[in-house]
Scaffold this active site. Structure first.
Site, PDB file in Angstrom:
ATOM      1  CG  HIS A  47      24.263  11.412  25.627  1.00 27.23           C
ATOM      2  ND1 HIS A  47      24.529  13.064  25.815  1.00 27.23           N
ATOM      3  CD2 HIS A  47      24.046  11.775  24.122  1.00 27.23           C
ATOM      4  CE1 HIS A  47      24.379  13.078  25.244  1.00 27.23           C
ATOM      5  NE2 HIS A  47      24.437  13.006  24.037  1.00 27.23           N
ATOM      6  CD  GLU A  49      25.577   9.574  30.507  1.00 25.39           C
ATOM      7  OE1 GLU A  49      25.862  10.999  30.882  1.00 25.39           O
ATOM      8  OE2 GLU A  49      25.428   9.664  29.594  1.00 25.39           O
ATOM      9  CB  CYS A  77      24.148  16.522  29.541  1.00 23.66           C
ATOM     10  SG  CYS A  77      23.304  14.790  28.121  1.00 23.66           S
TER      11      CYS A  77
END
Length: 153
Positions: A47, A49, A77
């Site tokens: 992801h 991040e 998430c």
């Protein structure tokens, strides 16, 4: 947020879900940028991040990213919020909420969970319209495309 949106657009052009992230130093200088790449890298943890946090760790040569700010186009998430908490990121800034998987304010509020040993200041709604439009348009287009036919021998 403009830099994070630019990253998200790069991911979108590659067929990845358009999420972009940047990580800023305590002085406000961007030290890491990333976009979602789980498809390209064959890695479910890739992801935006996580990739930005990894790059920032290398930049600072430290697994603690104290007093830094993570800027993301979409609410993180559970996995990404967990990584941000473990990295001791001070501030999370995001564009639009993720009602299906968000762990900063939507489904979960990990940023302020007193059972955890670190809290993160959360600022949401920055360039919200642009961030929401980018992801909605991506999925609108994706739903229109037929799935590729698989040839079975």
């Amino acid at each position: 947020m403009k830099q994070a949106l630019s990253e998200a657009e790069k991911g979108s052009s590659m067929g990845e879900v358009p999420v972009g992230a940047v990580l800023a130093s305590p002085e406000g200088r961007i030290v890491a940028k990333a976009y979602n790449q789980p498809i390209a890298l064959g890695d479910p943890t890739a992801h935006a991040e996580i990739l930005a946090i990894r790059k920032a760790g290398l930049f600072f040569r430290n697994y603690r990213l104290n007093n830094t700010t993570l800027v993301v186009t979409l609410e993180p998430c559970l996995m990404c919020m967990g990584a941000a908490i473990n990295a001791r990121i001070a501030r999370l800034v995001f564009g639009t909420v993720d009602p299906k998987a968000g762990a900063a304010v939507s489904l979960y509020n990990l940023a302020e969970d007193k059972r955890l040993n670190h809290r993160i200041e959360v600022v949401s709604g920055i360039m919200e319209g642009e961030c929401r439009s980018l992801i909605q348009n991506f999925f609108r287009i994706r739903r229109r495309k037929p799935l590729p036919q698989v040839m079975v021998p």
